[in-house]
Structure formats: structure tokens, C-alpha cells
Design a protein around this motif. Structure first.
Motif, PDB file in Angstrom:
ATOM      1  N   ALA A 132       0.834  -1.203   0.000  1.00  0.00           N
ATOM      2  CA  ALA A 132       0.000   0.000   0.000  1.00  0.00           C
ATOM      3  C   ALA A 132       0.871   1.257   0.000  1.00  0.00           C
ATOM      4  CB  ALA A 132      -0.927  -0.002   1.220  1.00  0.00           C
ATOM      5  N   ILE A 133       1.924   1.260   0.818  1.00  0.00           N
ATOM      6  CA  ILE A 133       2.837   2.402   0.848  1.00  0.00           C
ATOM      7  C   ILE A 133       3.559   2.535  -0.490  1.00  0.00           C
ATOM      8  CG2 ILE A 133       4.877   3.374   1.958  1.00  0.00           C
ATOM      9  CD1 ILE A 133       2.340   3.485   3.648  1.00  0.00           C
ATOM     10  N   ALA A 134       3.914   1.395  -1.099  1.00  0.00           N
ATOM     11  CA  ALA A 134       4.570   1.442  -2.407  1.00  0.00           C
ATOM     12  C   ALA A 134       3.659   2.092  -3.451  1.00  0.00           C
ATOM     13  CB  ALA A 134       4.958   0.035  -2.853  1.00  0.00           C
ATOM     14  N   TYR A 135       2.360   1.791  -3.401  1.00  0.00           N
ATOM     15  CA  TYR A 135       1.413   2.410  -4.333  1.00  0.00           C
ATOM     16  C   TYR A 135       1.306   3.914  -4.083  1.00  0.00           C
ATOM     17  CZ  TYR A 135      -0.038  -2.404  -5.243  1.00  0.00           C
ATOM     18  OH  TYR A 135      -0.052  -3.736  -5.587  1.00  0.00           O
ATOM     19  N   LEU A 136       1.319   4.309  -2.818  1.00  0.00           N
ATOM     20  CA  LEU A 136       1.237   5.738  -2.501  1.00  0.00           C
ATOM     21  C   LEU A 136       2.487   6.486  -2.976  1.00  0.00           C
ATOM     22  CD1 LEU A 136      -0.288   5.539   1.099  1.00  0.00           C
ATOM     23  CD2 LEU A 136      -1.441   6.294  -0.985  1.00  0.00           C
ATOM     24  N   PHE A 141       4.833  10.214  -7.666  1.00  0.00           N
ATOM     25  CA  PHE A 141       5.656  10.493  -8.852  1.00  0.00           C
ATOM     26  C   PHE A 141       4.889  10.333 -10.159  1.00  0.00           C
ATOM     27  CE2 PHE A 141       8.718   9.250  -5.565  1.00  0.00           C
ATOM     28  CZ  PHE A 141       9.635  10.292  -5.658  1.00  0.00           C
ATOM     29  N   SER A 142       3.857   9.479 -10.141  1.00  0.00           N
ATOM     30  CA  SER A 142       3.088   9.224 -11.359  1.00  0.00           C
ATOM     31  C   SER A 142       1.600   9.189 -11.001  1.00  0.00           C
ATOM     32  CB  SER A 142       3.523   7.889 -11.989  1.00  0.00           C
ATOM     33  OG  SER A 142       2.790   7.617 -13.159  1.00  0.00           O
ATOM     34  N   PRO A 143       0.953  10.355 -10.974  1.00  0.00           N
ATOM     35  CA  PRO A 143      -0.440  10.456 -10.495  1.00  0.00           C
ATOM     36  C   PRO A 143      -1.451   9.653 -11.300  1.00  0.00           C
ATOM     37  CG  PRO A 143       0.602  12.622 -10.600  1.00  0.00           C
ATOM     38  CD  PRO A 143       1.514  11.674 -11.298  1.00  0.00           C
ATOM     39  N   ASN A 144      -1.115   9.318 -12.550  1.00  0.00           N
ATOM     40  CA  ASN A 144      -2.063   8.606 -13.405  1.00  0.00           C
ATOM     41  C   ASN A 144      -1.761   7.116 -13.505  1.00  0.00           C
ATOM     42  OD1 ASN A 144      -3.447  11.047 -14.111  1.00  0.00           O
ATOM     43  ND2 ASN A 144      -1.804  11.519 -15.558  1.00  0.00           N
ATOM     44  N   SER A 145      -1.134   6.567 -12.472  1.00  0.00           N
ATOM     45  CA  SER A 145      -0.753   5.156 -12.510  1.00  0.00           C
ATOM     46  C   SER A 145      -1.927   4.212 -12.332  1.00  0.00           C
ATOM     47  CB  SER A 145       0.298   4.873 -11.428  1.00  0.00           C
ATOM     48  OG  SER A 145       1.502   5.550 -11.702  1.00  0.00           O
ATOM     49  N   PHE A 146      -3.021   4.711 -11.723  1.00  0.00           N
ATOM     50  CA  PHE A 146      -4.167   3.845 -11.436  1.00  0.00           C
ATOM     51  C   PHE A 146      -5.463   4.511 -11.865  1.00  0.00           C
ATOM     52  CE2 PHE A 146      -0.887   2.813  -8.345  1.00  0.00           C
ATOM     53  CZ  PHE A 146      -0.876   1.437  -8.342  1.00  0.00           C
ATOM     54  N   THR A 147      -6.396   3.697 -12.305  1.00  0.00           N
ATOM     55  CA  THR A 147      -7.758   4.178 -12.477  1.00  0.00           C
ATOM     56  C   THR A 147      -8.529   3.828 -11.203  1.00  0.00           C
ATOM     57  OG1 THR A 147      -8.482   2.073 -13.457  1.00  0.00           O
ATOM     58  CG2 THR A 147      -7.694   3.785 -14.963  1.00  0.00           C
ATOM     59  N   GLY A 148      -9.406   4.729 -10.781  1.00  0.00           N
ATOM     60  CA  GLY A 148     -10.176   4.485  -9.574  1.00  0.00           C
ATOM     61  C   GLY A 148      -9.506   4.956  -8.306  1.00  0.00           C
ATOM     62  N   MET A 149      -8.296   5.520  -8.426  1.00  0.00           N
ATOM     63  CA  MET A 149      -7.602   6.050  -7.266  1.00  0.00           C
ATOM     64  C   MET A 149      -7.012   7.404  -7.655  1.00  0.00           C
ATOM     65  SD  MET A 149      -5.264   4.082  -4.496  1.00  0.00           S
ATOM     66  CE  MET A 149      -4.188   3.267  -5.687  1.00  0.00           C
ATOM     67  N   GLU A 150      -7.574   8.462  -7.098  1.00  0.00           N
ATOM     68  CA  GLU A 150      -7.182   9.810  -7.475  1.00  0.00           C
ATOM     69  C   GLU A 150      -5.821  10.176  -6.893  1.00  0.00           C
ATOM     70  OE1 GLU A 150     -10.177  12.571  -6.360  1.00  0.00           O
ATOM     71  OE2 GLU A 150     -11.822  11.368  -7.145  1.00  0.00           O
ATOM     72  N   ALA A 151      -5.178  11.130  -7.537  1.00  0.00           N
ATOM     73  CA  ALA A 151      -3.881  11.632  -7.082  1.00  0.00           C
ATOM     74  C   ALA A 151      -4.101  12.728  -6.046  1.00  0.00           C
ATOM     75  CB  ALA A 151      -3.068  12.156  -8.266  1.00  0.00           C
ATOM     76  N   ILE A 152      -4.505  12.331  -4.842  1.00  0.00           N
ATOM     77  CA  ILE A 152      -4.725  13.269  -3.755  1.00  0.00           C
ATOM     78  C   ILE A 152      -3.667  13.010  -2.686  1.00  0.00           C
ATOM     79  CG2 ILE A 152      -7.192  13.623  -4.155  1.00  0.00           C
ATOM     80  CD1 ILE A 152      -7.833  11.392  -2.281  1.00  0.00           C
ATOM     81  N   GLY A 155      -2.523  10.914   2.868  1.00  0.00           N
ATOM     82  CA  GLY A 155      -3.387  10.673   4.012  1.00  0.00           C
ATOM     83  C   GLY A 155      -4.801  10.316   3.586  1.00  0.00           C
ATOM     84  N   GLN A 156      -5.292  11.010   2.568  1.00  0.00           N
ATOM     85  CA  GLN A 156      -6.629  10.714   2.048  1.00  0.00           C
ATOM     86  C   GLN A 156      -6.664   9.399   1.280  1.00  0.00           C
ATOM     87  OE1 GLN A 156      -6.826  14.930   0.304  1.00  0.00           O
ATOM     88  NE2 GLN A 156      -8.984  14.455   0.635  1.00  0.00           N
ATOM     89  N   ASN A 157      -5.512   9.048   0.676  1.00  0.00           N
ATOM     90  CA  ASN A 157      -5.462   7.869  -0.182  1.00  0.00           C
ATOM     91  C   ASN A 157      -5.054   6.598   0.544  1.00  0.00           C
ATOM     92  OD1 ASN A 157      -6.326   7.840  -2.813  1.00  0.00           O
ATOM     93  ND2 ASN A 157      -4.484   8.774  -3.656  1.00  0.00           N
ATOM     94  N   PHE A 158      -4.647   6.707   1.811  1.00  0.00           N
ATOM     95  CA  PHE A 158      -4.106   5.540   2.507  1.00  0.00           C
ATOM     96  C   PHE A 158      -5.107   4.381   2.535  1.00  0.00           C
ATOM     97  CE2 PHE A 158      -3.673   3.060   6.429  1.00  0.00           C
ATOM     98  CZ  PHE A 158      -2.391   2.556   6.260  1.00  0.00           C
ATOM     99  N   SER A 159      -6.350   4.676   2.891  1.00  0.00           N
ATOM    100  CA  SER A 159      -7.348   3.619   2.980  1.00  0.00           C
ATOM    101  C   SER A 159      -7.606   2.982   1.620  1.00  0.00           C
ATOM    102  CB  SER A 159      -8.660   4.179   3.554  1.00  0.00           C
ATOM    103  OG  SER A 159      -9.623   3.162   3.707  1.00  0.00           O
ATOM    104  N   ASN A 160      -7.655   3.801   0.559  1.00  0.00           N
ATOM    105  CA  ASN A 160      -7.857   3.264  -0.791  1.00  0.00           C
ATOM    106  C   ASN A 160      -6.695   2.379  -1.214  1.00  0.00           C
ATOM    107  OD1 ASN A 160     -10.316   4.657  -1.182  1.00  0.00           O
ATOM    108  ND2 ASN A 160      -9.240   6.505  -1.849  1.00  0.00           N
ATOM    109  N   ALA A 161      -5.468   2.837  -0.921  1.00  0.00           N
ATOM    110  CA  ALA A 161      -4.290   2.061  -1.284  1.00  0.00           C
ATOM    111  C   ALA A 161      -4.242   0.741  -0.515  1.00  0.00           C
ATOM    112  CB  ALA A 161      -3.020   2.880  -1.025  1.00  0.00           C
ATOM    113  N   ALA A 162      -4.601   0.787   0.777  1.00  0.00           N
ATOM    114  CA  ALA A 162      -4.613  -0.431   1.584  1.00  0.00           C
ATOM    115  C   ALA A 162      -5.678  -1.406   1.073  1.00  0.00           C
ATOM    116  CB  ALA A 162      -4.864  -0.090   3.047  1.00  0.00           C
ATOM    117  N   TYR A 163      -6.848  -0.874   0.738  1.00  0.00           N
ATOM    118  CA  TYR A 163      -7.928  -1.700   0.184  1.00  0.00           C
ATOM    119  C   TYR A 163      -7.467  -2.400  -1.098  1.00  0.00           C
ATOM    120  CZ  TYR A 163     -11.897  -2.504  -2.943  1.00  0.00           C
ATOM    121  OH  TYR A 163     -12.770  -3.045  -3.864  1.00  0.00           O
ATOM    122  N   PHE A 164      -6.892  -1.632  -2.018  1.00  0.00           N
ATOM    123  CA  PHE A 164      -6.443  -2.207  -3.284  1.00  0.00           C
ATOM    124  C   PHE A 164      -5.321  -3.222  -3.048  1.00  0.00           C
ATOM    125  CE2 PHE A 164      -3.491  -1.918  -6.974  1.00  0.00           C
ATOM    126  CZ  PHE A 164      -4.295  -2.580  -7.888  1.00  0.00           C
TER     127      PHE A 164
END
Length: 219
Positions: A132-136, A141-152, A155-164
């Protein structure tokens, strides 16, 4: 807390971090990052108490904790956005160091008890958190690496990254978040491979350790 139940507390702390990361999303944006830092610090403290029996890990953690606090202070004073990446790297190092310490204590070593079984759950949670930290970090560095996960903010993305991460680790693959860039795809399928082999490796290590312990006890 002793060597017979330390992994129980550690596993609870990791679960608490995951649940806390989910609750962080319902609070105001201003308090979000500070709340997540609070959950992370609490996990640090529990890990320090749970794994204090590993002296090498303890020294590493104290150094890491001091650096992490210094980075938080620098970011708060100077408001340097690049400190987010440094904090993520330090968090990854924390999870990796904890994983390494637990693996040394439970894999292929001695009698298998309830504490070691719970420790294997902690190892699984740490695997998901590391990815999850690796995805964050990748998103920084690359905000468009994933669909369904915004480049925010992370802290806001931690739960989404952990879920994925855990969806990938367990090879569920719901498809609501997907890797787009080649590097993201490589990281994702590597996690899926690790998830497939994790159970086989851990179960075989626990069984072989138990058999060896019984043979030494009887012979």
C-alpha cells in the motif's frame, strides 16, 4: 506483554491502523493527515513494546522513529511537500523492518504456539501495508498510474491504497481500481505472486518447525 503474547498486541495495532485509516476519510481534510499520523505513532509504540525482545530491531526502530519525528516537524514548520515522500519511505522502512523481525522469530524456529500463528497474521498484514505504501509512493511520482484512485494527498489515499493492496494480495481482483502504467502493473502482479506463495511458505515453515521441535524433544 511478553514473548508469549507480543504478536497478539502487534496484530491488533496493525488492524487498528487499517480501521483508523478508513475512519480518517470521514473527518475534515485539515485534521485527516494529523489523525493518520496519530494512528501510525500508536502503531510505532505498540511495535516497540511488542518486539523489544529483538535488540537489533529495537535499535533500528528508535533511529527510524527519531528521523520520522524530525521529518514531521520540518514539514510542519517549512511546509515542504517533498517531505510527504520521505515520510512514506520511512513508513515503508518501518513496516519492512517489522516484517523482517517477526519473520526471524516465527519462521522455521522452534515450537509452534498460538502466538506464532497470530504472528503469521501480522506478517500478512505487513505485506499488504508495505505494498500500500509502495502504491502511494508511486502515485506521488506518477499520479495517473491507477484508475479508480485519485492523485490526492497520501493521508486521504491511505485507505484506498490499503484496500487495493489487500484485494490484490488475496487475488480477489474486484476491478474497481486498476493499474494503468507499466510500472504499476509490475508492482501489482508481483504482489499477487507474493500473496499466492505466502500461505504455502508460512504453513510449510510452521509445520516443519513443529516437526523438528517434536523430534528434538523425543530424541
Amino acid at each position: 506483554m511478553n514473548e508469549e503474547n507480543n504478536f497478539f498486541y502487534l496484530t491488533l495495532a496493525l488492524i487498528g491502523l487499517l480501521i483508523g485509516g478508513a475512519f480518517v476519510q470521514v473527518v475534515g481534510e485539515g485534521a485527516m493527515e494529523h489523525l493518520l499520523q496519530g494512528f501510525t505513532i500508536l502503531t510505532f509504540i505498540v511495535c516497540m513494546a511488542s518486539l523489544r525482545f529483538d535488540k537489533n530491531w529495537s535499535r533500528f526502530l528508535y533511529s527510524l522513529l527519531g528521523t520520522w519525528i524530525a521529518v514531521i516537524v520540518i514539514k510542519a514548520i517549512l511546509n515542504i511537500k517533498e517531505m510527504d515522500v520521505v515520510m512514506l519511505v520511512l513508513t515503508f522502512a518501518f513496516f519492512f523492518g517489522t516484517f523482517k523481525s517477526i519473520a526471524r522469530q516465527i519462521l522455521f524456529t522452534g515450537y509452534v504456539n498460538t502466538n506464532k500463528v497470530i504472528g503469521s497474521v501480522a506478517l500478512f498484514l505487513l505485506l499488504g501495508l508495505m505494498w500500500a505504501i509502495a502504491y502511494l509512493i508511486l502515485l506521488e511520482f506518477s499520479p495517473n498510474s491507477f484508475t479508480g484512485m485519485e492523485a490526492i494527498s497520501w493521508g486521504q489515499n491511505f485507505s484506498n491504497a490499503a484496500y487495493f493492496s489487500f484485494v490484490t494480495l488475496t487475488t480477489l481482483g474486484y476491478g474497481d481500481i486498476s493499474p494503468v502504467s507499466p510500472l504499476a502493473q509490475v508492482i501489482v502482479y508481483l504482489e499477487a505472486i507474493v500473496g499466492v506463495f505466502y500461505m504455502a511458505i508460512v504453513v510449510s515453515s510452521l509445520v516443519s518447525s513443529n516437526i523438528e521441535h517434536q523430534e528434538n524433544k523425543n530424541g
